[in-house]
Design a protein around this motif. Structure first.
Motif, PDB file in Angstrom:
ATOM      1  N   LEU A  92      -1.022  11.949  -1.704  1.00 59.10           N
ATOM      2  CA  LEU A  92      -1.297  10.531  -1.882  1.00 59.10           C
ATOM      3  C   LEU A  92      -1.390   9.899  -0.498  1.00 59.10           C
ATOM      4  N   CYS A  93      -2.602   9.960   0.092  1.00 59.20           N
ATOM      5  CA  CYS A  93      -2.723   9.499   1.478  1.00 59.20           C
ATOM      6  C   CYS A  93      -4.177   9.191   1.802  1.00 59.20           C
ATOM      7  N   HIS A  94      -4.376   8.078   2.524  1.00 59.94           N
ATOM      8  CA  HIS A  94      -5.732   7.683   2.915  1.00 59.94           C
ATOM      9  C   HIS A  94      -6.375   8.693   3.843  1.00 59.94           C
TER      10      HIS A  94
ATOM     11  N   GLY B 195       0.823  -1.213   0.000  1.00 53.11           N
ATOM     12  CA  GLY B 195       0.000   0.000   0.000  1.00 53.11           C
ATOM     13  C   GLY B 195       0.845   1.244   0.000  1.00 53.11           C
ATOM     14  N   CYS B 196       0.684   2.035   1.049  1.00 55.42           N
ATOM     15  CA  CYS B 196       1.443   3.280   1.152  1.00 55.42           C
ATOM     16  C   CYS B 196       2.902   2.964   1.480  1.00 55.42           C
ATOM     17  N   HIS B 197       3.840   3.584   0.741  1.00 58.98           N
ATOM     18  CA  HIS B 197       5.264   3.328   0.961  1.00 58.98           C
ATOM     19  C   HIS B 197       5.758   3.907   2.284  1.00 58.98           C
TER      20      HIS B 197
ATOM     21  N   ARG C 149       6.872   4.362   8.623  1.00 59.90           N
ATOM     22  CA  ARG C 149       7.344   5.526   9.371  1.00 59.90           C
ATOM     23  C   ARG C 149       6.206   6.466   9.750  1.00 59.90           C
ATOM     24  N   CYS C 150       5.007   6.198   9.278  1.00 56.82           N
ATOM     25  CA  CYS C 150       3.920   7.154   9.456  1.00 56.82           C
ATOM     26  C   CYS C 150       3.314   7.059  10.863  1.00 56.82           C
ATOM     27  N   PRO C 151       3.211   8.203  11.549  1.00 63.50           N
ATOM     28  CA  PRO C 151       2.660   8.187  12.909  1.00 63.50           C
ATOM     29  C   PRO C 151       1.146   7.961  12.941  1.00 63.50           C
TER      30      PRO C 151
ATOM     31  N   ALA D 241      -6.074   0.623   6.861  1.00 63.99           N
ATOM     32  CA  ALA D 241      -6.380   0.985   5.475  1.00 63.99           C
ATOM     33  C   ALA D 241      -5.128   1.284   4.674  1.00 63.99           C
ATOM     34  N   CYS D 242      -4.069   1.668   5.389  1.00 62.88           N
ATOM     35  CA  CYS D 242      -2.858   2.119   4.694  1.00 62.88           C
ATOM     36  C   CYS D 242      -2.119   0.986   4.000  1.00 62.88           C
ATOM     37  N   ASN D 243      -2.509  -0.255   4.267  1.00 67.88           N
ATOM     38  CA  ASN D 243      -1.907  -1.370   3.558  1.00 67.88           C
ATOM     39  C   ASN D 243      -2.478  -1.520   2.154  1.00 67.88           C
TER      40      ASN D 243
HETATM   41  S1  SF4 Z   1      -1.799   7.818   6.797  1.00 69.14           S
HETATM   42 FE1  SF4 Z   1      -1.257   8.381   4.724  1.00 69.14          FE
HETATM   43  S2  SF4 Z   1       0.910   8.546   4.796  1.00 69.14           S
HETATM   44 FE2  SF4 Z   1       0.381   7.515   6.643  1.00 69.14          FE
HETATM   45  S3  SF4 Z   1       0.550   5.387   6.094  1.00 69.14           S
HETATM   46 FE3  SF4 Z   1      -1.543   5.941   5.718  1.00 69.14          FE
HETATM   47  S4  SF4 Z   1      -1.602   6.520   3.611  1.00 69.14           S
HETATM   48 FE4  SF4 Z   1       0.508   6.497   4.187  1.00 69.14          FE
END
Ligand code: SF4
Ligand SMILES: Nc1ncnc2c1ncn2[C@@H]1O[C@H](COP(=O)(O)OP(=O)(O)OP(=O)(O)O)[C@@H](O)[C@H]1O
Ligand SMILES: [Mg+2]
Lengths: 338, 323
Positions: free
Chosen positions: B317-319, B287-289, B293-295, B300-302
């Motif tokens: 580009l973000c859920h 999913g999201c690269h 590291r995302c806090p 859903a981010c997978n």
């Molecule tokens: S919140 Fe946005 S940036 Fe963070 S992991 Fe999910 S899609 Fe990626």
């Protein structure tokens, strides 16, 4: 810096090197443990006779004196005479060196003439058909023993096909040699305008030179390819592509930037393949320097061995000098390294 | 009309490992952006994000094992992906020019610098050598090379980095391109020289009304120099918009962290200022690269995040970004 100053500096560097080589040469032969006295005096010599021979050869004097005498002799072009057959070493060198050089220069020259373009082209088609073929041929050349190659060539082209003359020397036995100018029958024949000599010398050259060229071409292909690949990968080639320069212009640029390392490599080949030349020269009965030197080593003929090693060393030093000059002339950056 | 349209560009490194298994490093993943005539777009991202690779993909400069596996690059209406080198050469150096990050390495060491400029002119214009020479000297003067006639005969190794970069800029502009790609044009130069080169580029881009793609680590450069910016992360553009909007209200968590972490000098300095490691291009998350590291990551981010527009020309580009 001018070429003149560059040359002077290089030559000054060469002097201590040559003295060092002479010293090693001198010492290696002395400490090899072989004593030529018995050989010269004969099996029936008495103790007194042996001592006389030792004194005659100067072998009874302290080592450092012997070395000074040796250096003095070299400087006066006195390389002594063979202890085995009493022939002048210098004369034999003049006689035999051109023979080896002829094989070496034609062979490595032809090898470079084939190897460099093949290597550059292989690099251009990296991993393509041509590259794979070139790599295969290079590997084949690497893994073929020289003596085997020479013998097979004689077998096929003389014995079976009868396309080549017998492998007996550098000119037909029925022919008189042209007056010596360069020592190469081919060139001397051309100079004397003796066309039958030229033809015969050429016919004798074909097989050994081809064998030499095959052995020389294999590493040259490999190296030229690697060098060109390296240049192709450099940033300035990419920026030339980004500037829309044509394939031909870029090809020329890659060739030019490969020139210095390729020339350096071919030069080192020239010195590295002397051993190979000796083998080929032996198989084709050329009687060159290699054959002469090897025999002398076996017979503990000190004077000849020393003359032989010194000649090889001088030859290498000269080749590297010529390479340095070529690089100096080709490279705008050379003055920075000098 | 857009001058340059990059659409859904995928560039991969396809190689084989020791067991002869195919390995794919997905270095660019669906990169899309457009550039209008005369517009200056900044492209930022940490090292290895794929900025240079984007430039190389546009210019047809990829070398094996890198290749474009999908997508299109249209320049002035012409598709560049798949063009033969000869056809590309009508565009490269003439209508799109590039200035790179290693000026001294970018010059042919065995050709005098003036001749190199002449070579680029003759490759694209049907003019005499004398005319090309005159044009080269003029271009050298224009980029602020003192005593061009003497410098014309210099060897590349005789130039400082800044001077070499001026030569490359002259070379890039001599055929009056409509698009300039500047890939970290000041990396490796002294700080004072950096400012000079940037000023020079800005002036020339304005005077010649070129569009420019400015690749940089330096958020300060983007702030002062570009009208729009795109942020790259692991081969994707994860946020794009007008410079004020992205700096003012960054939407993507990565952009937010980036800007929060570099308030003083606004520079990324090559490495990630955030301390995290860039994801492995051989094994990207599905999913999201940025998920590792995302806090604020969620389940859903997978899945592949959608492009969420927050304004007409600003999106991420973000859920978790609300449209
Ligand atoms: S919140 Fe946005 S940036 Fe963070 S992991 Fe999910 S899609 Fe990626
Ligand atoms: N042969 C290769 N095989 C696999 N991956 C590679 C190969 N060569 C480069 N890469 C990867 O491609 C990615 C793209 O690199 P690129 O040069 O575009 O980064 P960049 O954003 O320009 O970074 P920098 O700021 O350091 O210039 C890097 O992550 C690099 O690791
Ligand atoms: Mg880069």
């Amino acid at each position: 810096m001018t070429l003149g100053r560059f040359l002077v500096r290089r030559l000054l560097l060469v002097v201590p090197l040559l003295v060092f080589i002479a010293f090693l040469n001198f010492m290696l032969v002395r400490i090899s443990g072989q004593d030529p006295t018995a050989l010269i005096a004969g099996p029936t010599a008495t103790g007194g006779e042996l001592a006389m021979v030792r004194a005659e050869l100067g072998l009874d004097r302290p080592l450092h004196e012997q070395f000074l005498v040796y250096i003095g002799n070299i400087l006066t072009w006195n390389l002594g005479q063979s202890w085995v057959n009493k022939r002048s070493v210098l004369n034999d060198i003049w006689l035999r060196l051109p023979i080896t050089l002829e094989l070496l220069f034609w062979g490595v020259g032809l090898g470079a003439l084939i190897g460099i373009p093949v290597g550059l082209r292989a690099a251009r088609h990296h991993d393509g058909r041509f590259d794979q073929l070139a790599r295969f041929l290079s590997l084949l050349g690497f893994s073929t023993p020289t003596y085997w190659l020479g013998l097979v060539m004689i077998l096929v082209f003389f014995y079976f096909l009868n396309w080549a003359p017998p492998a007996m020397g550098r000119i037909s036995l029925l022919m008189t040699a042209p007056p010596v100018v360069t020592g190469s029958y081919l060139l001397d024949g051309l100079i004397a305008q003796k066309w039958d000599v030229v033809q015969s010398a050429f016919a004798q050259l074909v097989l050994p030179v081809t064998a030499m060229a095959i052995v020389a071409a294999a590493p040259i292909i490999k190296q030229a390819r690697a060098i060109a690949l390296d240049v192709q990968g450099s940033e300035f080639v990419r920026s030339a592509q980004a500037a829309g320069l044509s394939g031909a212009v870029i090809r020329r640029m890659v060739a030019k930037n490969s020139a210095t390392p390729v020339i350096t490599f071919v030069g080192t080949e020239l010195t590295a393949l002397i051993g190979t030349a000796s083998v080929i020269e032996y198989i084709f009965s050329w009687g060159g320097l290699g054959q002469w030197g090897l025999q002398a080593i076996i017979q503990a003929d000190f004077m000849v061995v020393q003359g032989y090693v010194l000649t090889l060393a001088l030859f290498s030093v000269l080749v590297f000098l010529v390479i340095d000059v070529a690089v100096f002339l080709l490279e705008p950056r050379a003055e920075m390294h000098a | 009309m857009s001058l340059l349209v990059v659409e859904d560009l995928h560039t991969h490194f396809v190689s084989r490992d020791l067991d002869n298994r195919v390995r794919t490093a997905k270095a660019l993943n669906s990169v899309s952006f457009a550039l209008a005539e005369g517009e200056v777009l900044g492209l930022v991202g940490e090292t290895g994000a794929g900025k240079s690779l984007t430039a190389f993909s546009i210019m047809g400069l990829l070398r094996p094992p890198a290749r474009i596996v999908q997508g299109s690059v249209r320049f002035a209406g012409q598709e560049l992906v798949g063009l033969a080198p000869e056809q590309l050469n009508a565009v490269r150096g003439a209508r799109i020019a590039m200035v790179g990050q290693n000026p001294r390495g970018a010059l042919d060491p065995l050709t005098r610098v003036g001749e190199q400029i002449v070579r680029v002119i003759l490759a694209h214009q049907a003019v005499s050598r004398e005319a090309a020479r005159a044009a080269a000297l003029e271009a050298m003067a224009r980029v602020g090379i003192p005593d061009p006639a003497r410098r014309f005969r210099s060897w590349p190794h005789e130039l400082s980095g800044g001077m070499a970069q001026r030569v490359l800029i002259a070379m890039a502009l001599v055929n009056r391109p409509t698009l300039l790609i500047a890939d970290e044009p000041t990396t490796g130069l002294d700080v004072t020289v950096q400012a000079q080169i940037l000023d020079l580029l800005r002036t020339l881009v304005r005077e010649m009304n070129m569009a420019a793609l400015v690749i940089t680590h330096d958020l300060g450069v983007v702030a002062h120099y570009c009208s729009r910016m795109a942020v790259m992360f692991a081969g994707r553009i994860i946020e794009m918009g007008p410079v004020e909007a992205v700096f003012g209200t960054p939407r993507h968590p990565y952009t937010q962290a980036l800007i929060a972490a570099t308030p003083e000098n606004l520079t990324l300095d090559g490495a990630s200022p955030l301390g995290g490691r860039p994801p492995d291009l051989f094994a990207l998350p599905p999913g999201c690269h940025y998920v590792d590291r995302c806090p604020i990551a969620t389940e859903a981010c997978n899945a592949l995040p959608p492009w969420r527009s927050v304004a007409a020309d600003h999106g991420a580009l973000c859920h978790r970004v609300e449209s």
